[in-house]
Scaffold this active site. Structure first.
Site, PDB file in Angstrom:
ATOM      1  N   ASP A  30       0.797  -1.232   0.000  1.00  0.00           N
ATOM      2  CA  ASP A  30       0.000   0.000   0.000  1.00  0.00           C
ATOM      3  C   ASP A  30       0.825   1.275   0.000  1.00  0.00           C
ATOM      4  O   ASP A  30       0.337   2.326   0.400  1.00  0.00           O
ATOM      5  CB  ASP A  30      -0.915  -0.004   1.237  1.00  0.00           C
ATOM      6  CG  ASP A  30      -0.130  -0.026   2.549  1.00  0.00           C
ATOM      7  OD1 ASP A  30       1.117   0.029   2.505  1.00  0.00           O
ATOM      8  OD2 ASP A  30      -0.765  -0.084   3.621  1.00  0.00           O
ATOM      9  N   GLU A  51      -0.229  -9.033  -1.102  1.00  0.00           N
ATOM     10  CA  GLU A  51      -0.866  -8.444   0.094  1.00  0.00           C
ATOM     11  C   GLU A  51      -2.076  -7.597  -0.325  1.00  0.00           C
ATOM     12  O   GLU A  51      -2.245  -6.448   0.082  1.00  0.00           O
ATOM     13  CB  GLU A  51       0.116  -7.628   0.932  1.00  0.00           C
ATOM     14  CG  GLU A  51      -0.301  -7.494   2.390  1.00  0.00           C
ATOM     15  CD  GLU A  51       0.599  -6.570   3.195  1.00  0.00           C
ATOM     16  OE1 GLU A  51       0.540  -5.350   3.001  1.00  0.00           O
ATOM     17  OE2 GLU A  51       1.370  -7.069   4.035  1.00  0.00           O
ATOM     18  N   GLU A  78      -2.238   5.215   2.614  1.00  0.00           N
ATOM     19  CA  GLU A  78      -2.107   3.790   2.280  1.00  0.00           C
ATOM     20  C   GLU A  78      -3.423   3.121   1.906  1.00  0.00           C
ATOM     21  O   GLU A  78      -3.456   2.261   1.018  1.00  0.00           O
ATOM     22  CB  GLU A  78      -1.445   3.038   3.444  1.00  0.00           C
ATOM     23  CG  GLU A  78       0.035   3.354   3.636  1.00  0.00           C
ATOM     24  CD  GLU A  78       0.295   4.629   4.411  1.00  0.00           C
ATOM     25  OE1 GLU A  78      -0.687   5.245   4.925  1.00  0.00           O
ATOM     26  OE2 GLU A  78       1.456   5.049   4.520  1.00  0.00           O
ATOM     27  N   HIS A 125       5.769   5.742  12.694  1.00  0.00           N
ATOM     28  CA  HIS A 125       6.113   6.492  11.479  1.00  0.00           C
ATOM     29  C   HIS A 125       4.927   7.027  10.704  1.00  0.00           C
ATOM     30  O   HIS A 125       5.091   7.806   9.777  1.00  0.00           O
ATOM     31  CB  HIS A 125       6.953   5.611  10.539  1.00  0.00           C
ATOM     32  CG  HIS A 125       6.181   4.493   9.903  1.00  0.00           C
ATOM     33  ND1 HIS A 125       5.353   4.688   8.817  1.00  0.00           N
ATOM     34  CD2 HIS A 125       6.081   3.181  10.200  1.00  0.00           C
ATOM     35  CE1 HIS A 125       4.800   3.532   8.479  1.00  0.00           C
ATOM     36  NE2 HIS A 125       5.215   2.602   9.298  1.00  0.00           N
ATOM     37  N   ARG A 184       2.165   8.799   8.664  1.00  0.00           N
ATOM     38  CA  ARG A 184       1.981  10.220   8.321  1.00  0.00           C
ATOM     39  C   ARG A 184       0.871  10.871   9.154  1.00  0.00           C
ATOM     40  O   ARG A 184       1.008  11.993   9.604  1.00  0.00           O
ATOM     41  CB  ARG A 184       1.625  10.345   6.835  1.00  0.00           C
ATOM     42  CG  ARG A 184       2.815  10.680   5.951  1.00  0.00           C
ATOM     43  CD  ARG A 184       2.375  10.820   4.491  1.00  0.00           C
ATOM     44  NE  ARG A 184       3.352  11.513   3.667  1.00  0.00           N
ATOM     45  CZ  ARG A 184       4.499  10.995   3.257  1.00  0.00           C
ATOM     46  NH1 ARG A 184       4.848   9.786   3.591  1.00  0.00           N
ATOM     47  NH2 ARG A 184       5.326  11.707   2.514  1.00  0.00           N
ATOM     48  N   HIS A 199      12.596   5.647  13.124  1.00  0.00           N
ATOM     49  CA  HIS A 199      12.466   5.771  11.661  1.00  0.00           C
ATOM     50  C   HIS A 199      13.310   6.959  11.184  1.00  0.00           C
ATOM     51  O   HIS A 199      13.487   7.927  11.908  1.00  0.00           O
ATOM     52  CB  HIS A 199      10.983   5.985  11.357  1.00  0.00           C
ATOM     53  CG  HIS A 199      10.598   5.869   9.913  1.00  0.00           C
ATOM     54  ND1 HIS A 199      10.901   6.828   8.977  1.00  0.00           N
ATOM     55  CD2 HIS A 199       9.917   4.903   9.240  1.00  0.00           C
ATOM     56  CE1 HIS A 199      10.425   6.456   7.794  1.00  0.00           C
ATOM     57  NE2 HIS A 199       9.818   5.284   7.930  1.00  0.00           N
TER      58      HIS A 199
HETATM   59  C1  UD1 Z   1       6.536   5.091   3.754  1.00  0.00           C
HETATM   60  C2  UD1 Z   1       5.187   4.691   3.151  1.00  0.00           C
HETATM   61  C3  UD1 Z   1       4.345   3.965   4.196  1.00  0.00           C
HETATM   62  C4  UD1 Z   1       5.120   2.806   4.814  1.00  0.00           C
HETATM   63  C5  UD1 Z   1       6.437   3.324   5.356  1.00  0.00           C
HETATM   64  C6  UD1 Z   1       7.278   2.214   5.917  1.00  0.00           C
HETATM   65  C7  UD1 Z   1       4.100   6.146   1.497  1.00  0.00           C
HETATM   66  C8  UD1 Z   1       3.414   7.423   1.234  1.00  0.00           C
HETATM   67  N1  UD1 Z   1       4.477   5.913   2.761  1.00  0.00           N
HETATM   68  O1  UD1 Z   1       6.262   6.050   4.766  1.00  0.00           O
HETATM   69  O2  UD1 Z   1       3.185   3.467   3.571  1.00  0.00           O
HETATM   70  O3  UD1 Z   1       4.359   2.243   5.853  1.00  0.00           O
HETATM   71  O4  UD1 Z   1       7.166   3.961   4.282  1.00  0.00           O
HETATM   72  O5  UD1 Z   1       8.336   2.701   6.700  1.00  0.00           O
HETATM   73  O6  UD1 Z   1       4.312   5.371   0.593  1.00  0.00           O
HETATM   74  N2  UD1 Z   1      13.918   8.679   5.039  1.00  0.00           N
HETATM   75  C9  UD1 Z   1      15.289   8.624   4.999  1.00  0.00           C
HETATM   76  N3  UD1 Z   1      15.891   7.404   4.757  1.00  0.00           N
HETATM   77  C10 UD1 Z   1      15.179   6.261   4.537  1.00  0.00           C
HETATM   78  C11 UD1 Z   1      13.782   6.335   4.599  1.00  0.00           C
HETATM   79  C12 UD1 Z   1      13.165   7.551   4.828  1.00  0.00           C
HETATM   80  O7  UD1 Z   1      15.973   9.614   5.185  1.00  0.00           O
HETATM   81  O8  UD1 Z   1      15.776   5.202   4.320  1.00  0.00           O
HETATM   82  C13 UD1 Z   1      13.271   9.991   5.321  1.00  0.00           C
HETATM   83  C14 UD1 Z   1      13.294  10.942   4.113  1.00  0.00           C
HETATM   84  O9  UD1 Z   1      13.518  12.238   4.588  1.00  0.00           O
HETATM   85  C15 UD1 Z   1      11.883  10.854   3.573  1.00  0.00           C
HETATM   86  C16 UD1 Z   1      11.084  10.619   4.861  1.00  0.00           C
HETATM   87  O10 UD1 Z   1      11.909   9.778   5.647  1.00  0.00           O
HETATM   88  O11 UD1 Z   1      11.516  12.040   2.900  1.00  0.00           O
HETATM   89  C17 UD1 Z   1       9.716   9.996   4.697  1.00  0.00           C
HETATM   90  O12 UD1 Z   1       9.765   8.838   3.840  1.00  0.00           O
HETATM   91  P1  UD1 Z   1       8.423   8.425   3.016  1.00  0.00           P
HETATM   92  O13 UD1 Z   1       8.735   7.208   2.217  1.00  0.00           O
HETATM   93  O14 UD1 Z   1       7.879   9.611   2.287  1.00  0.00           O
HETATM   94  O15 UD1 Z   1       7.374   8.137   4.158  1.00  0.00           O
HETATM   95  P2  UD1 Z   1       7.369   7.043   5.295  1.00  0.00           P
HETATM   96  O16 UD1 Z   1       6.744   7.668   6.493  1.00  0.00           O
HETATM   97  O17 UD1 Z   1       8.685   6.412   5.393  1.00  0.00           O
HETATM   98  N1  UDP Z   2      11.763  -3.293  10.953  1.00  0.00           N
HETATM   99  C1  UDP Z   2      13.154  -3.416  10.839  1.00  0.00           C
HETATM  100  N2  UDP Z   2      13.951  -2.596  11.596  1.00  0.00           N
HETATM  101  C2  UDP Z   2      13.444  -1.664  12.449  1.00  0.00           C
HETATM  102  C3  UDP Z   2      12.028  -1.550  12.547  1.00  0.00           C
HETATM  103  C4  UDP Z   2      11.211  -2.363  11.772  1.00  0.00           C
HETATM  104  O1  UDP Z   2      13.650  -4.248  10.083  1.00  0.00           O
HETATM  105  O2  UDP Z   2      14.213  -0.958  13.087  1.00  0.00           O
HETATM  106  C5  UDP Z   2      10.906  -4.160  10.124  1.00  0.00           C
HETATM  107  C6  UDP Z   2       9.795  -4.884  10.838  1.00  0.00           C
HETATM  108  O3  UDP Z   2      10.227  -6.127  11.343  1.00  0.00           O
HETATM  109  C7  UDP Z   2       8.737  -5.023   9.753  1.00  0.00           C
HETATM  110  C8  UDP Z   2       8.950  -3.803   8.880  1.00  0.00           C
HETATM  111  O4  UDP Z   2      10.251  -3.320   9.190  1.00  0.00           O
HETATM  112  O5  UDP Z   2       8.942  -6.173   8.951  1.00  0.00           O
HETATM  113  C9  UDP Z   2       7.913  -2.773   9.166  1.00  0.00           C
HETATM  114  O6  UDP Z   2       8.231  -1.605   8.504  1.00  0.00           O
HETATM  115  P1  UDP Z   2       7.517  -0.225   8.811  1.00  0.00           P
HETATM  116  O7  UDP Z   2       7.000  -0.213  10.197  1.00  0.00           O
HETATM  117  O8  UDP Z   2       8.480   0.836   8.411  1.00  0.00           O
HETATM  118  O9  UDP Z   2       6.347  -0.190   7.742  1.00  0.00           O
HETATM  119  P2  UDP Z   2       4.837  -0.751   7.739  1.00  0.00           P
HETATM  120  O10 UDP Z   2       4.860  -2.202   8.062  1.00  0.00           O
HETATM  121  O11 UDP Z   2       4.046   0.066   8.705  1.00  0.00           O
HETATM  122  O12 UDP Z   2       4.374  -0.461   6.334  1.00  0.00           O
END
Ligand code: UD1
Ligand code: UDP
Length: 383
Positions: free
Chosen positions: A97, A119, A133, A210, A212, A243
């Protein structure tokens, strides 16, 4: 030869797609699987690619600091157009999602390439929760040709929306495949601070956040409740892999930074993270994936959200939805710290999400849908 292009971009997609890619690679001569990553996440994606030794054929490297939904969608969509033009796969596989999921589904649709949604079918029914999502998943479902639903509940959601049952296969969630292949009972962390924790003598709360829709006040409420819990219970330790999103990190640091018995770490690699959960007393999270993994490990979960698309573990009694109200979070923790009967009731190992064979079913499903095998595979049944 069936040409598959798997597209993903974030940590959870990578964790849940990795075992499937490994499974598809076991069928050379019949299936060719290539990987394209948008890198909507960078470091958190690379951690997973390294662990599972996956080398993408394409990497769009789209991540930007504080990226907007518009930027992720536009950069993924235009980048994938060129990749699809070059690859011309028979099917694009997307997962879950995220905005990468939706953009990849749309990119494939524009080129009239089939889409397989892994999924598929999870729903809250509220288009703004989780945001974005719920709509990413529904829109991807509207585009998808094949729907790999993790549970019977997810399949029922799809049937209710008019999806042809012939195009749905209940597989179990691939996260359980990843979890069972990774979790170790006697795990030694490379981080000395995590090794130093007395996991038997103290009560370890593992926390991740994490979403939004929780950024800002809701997260502050949760962290303040945690701060009060740590102050009141001197045998509680919090381990919080934070995160990478700066909007999460800033609030965590301002409320929980420097507190005794609160360990704030960078995101952990998957192997240490699941082992940490395995040693924990309780999990607090707004994550989707953790709601699936923790029940399999027999760890109670308090979900820091108002809705969930994963009702199965709530029904099984191992997950409770508490939202983000400060008192509600504090009181739910207090109950599980003080009332051993309430704790034991939630601490049952249940596996409503899978049996570790989801990837084999999806692979067999793909073979069936593309005429490479005669009969539709048996579905996952949650006994
Ligand atoms: C995203 C997904 C969410 C998922 C989550 C898992 C969307 C809109 N959101 O949310 O569905 O549950 O990932 O974690 O698709 N960043 C870094 N390094 C990284 C990752 C993120 O610096 O490796 C920072 C960046 O500044 C980025 C911000 O995190 O702009 C947000 O990342 P983003 O993918 O937009 O949203 P998530 O909250 O991570
Ligand atoms: N996870 C990880 N390291 C961490 C925190 C989470 O590997 O420090 C794994 C966790 O076991 C799960 C996945 O990341 O499989 C969940 O990711 P996240 O919570 O970012 O996204 P969501 O599942 O909400 O989309």
């Amino acid at each position: 030869m069936l040409k598959v292009l798997a597209v993903f971009g974030t940590r959870p997609e990578a964790i849940k797609m990795a075992p499937l890619i490994k499974e598809l690679e076991k069928h050379p001569g019949r299936i060719e699987c290539k990987v394209a990553v948008t890198a909507q996440h960078r470091e958190m994606l690379d951690q997973v690619l390294d662990l599972f030794q996956i080398t993408p054929a394409y990497d769009l490297n789209i991540m930007m600091p504080n990226q907007t939904l518009y930027e992720i969608t536009a950069r993924a969509l235009t980048g994938l157009n060129e990749i699809l033009e070059q690859e011309k796969p028979d099917i694009v596989l997307v997962h879950g999602d995220t905005t990468t999921t939706f953009a990849a589904g749309l990119a494939a649709f524009y080129r009239q390439i089939k889409v397989g949604h892994i999924e598929a079918g999870l729903r809250t029914g509220n288009k703004y929760s989780p945001y974005p999502e719920e709509m990413n998943r529904r829109l991807t479902g509207a585009i998808a040709d094949l729907h790999f639903a993790p549970t019977a509940t997810a399949k029922a959601n799809l049937l209710r929306e008019g999806v042809n049952p012939e195009n749905i296969l209940v597989t179990g969630n691939t996260v359980i495949d990843a979890l069972l292949a990774t979790v170790k009972d006697k795990y030694v962390f490379t981080d000395a601070a995590l090794n130093a924790i007395d996991y038997r003598g103290s009560r370890v709360l593992v926390v991740t956040t994490h979403r939004r829709e929780n950024l800002g006040e809701p997260l502050r409420n949760v962290y303040e409740a945690l701060r009060d819990i740590v102050e009141q219970y001197n045998n509680v330790e919090v381990v919080f892999p934070v995160h990478k999103n700066p909007k999460v990190r800033n609030i965590v640091e301002s409320v929980l930074g420097g507190l005794p018995r609160v360990h704030l770490t960078d995101p952990l690699e998957y192997a240490p993270f699941v082992s940490l959960m395995n040693k924990a007393y309780l999990v607090l999270t707004d994550s989707g994936g953790l709601q699936e993994e923790a029940p399999a490990l027999g760890k109670p979960v308090l979900v820091l959200r108002d809705t969930t698309e994963r009702p199965e573990a709530i029904d099984a009694g191992t997950v409770r939805m508490v939202g983000t109200d400060k008192d509600a979070v504090f009181n739910a923790c207090k109950t599980l710290l003080e009332d051993s009967a309430a704790y034991e009731k939630m601490a049952n190992a249940v596996n409503p999400y899978g049996d570790g064979r989801a990837c084999a079913r999806i692979t067999a499903g793909l073979e069936y849908f593309f005429g490479l095998r005669g009969n539709k595979p048996e579905e996952f049944i949650n006994l």
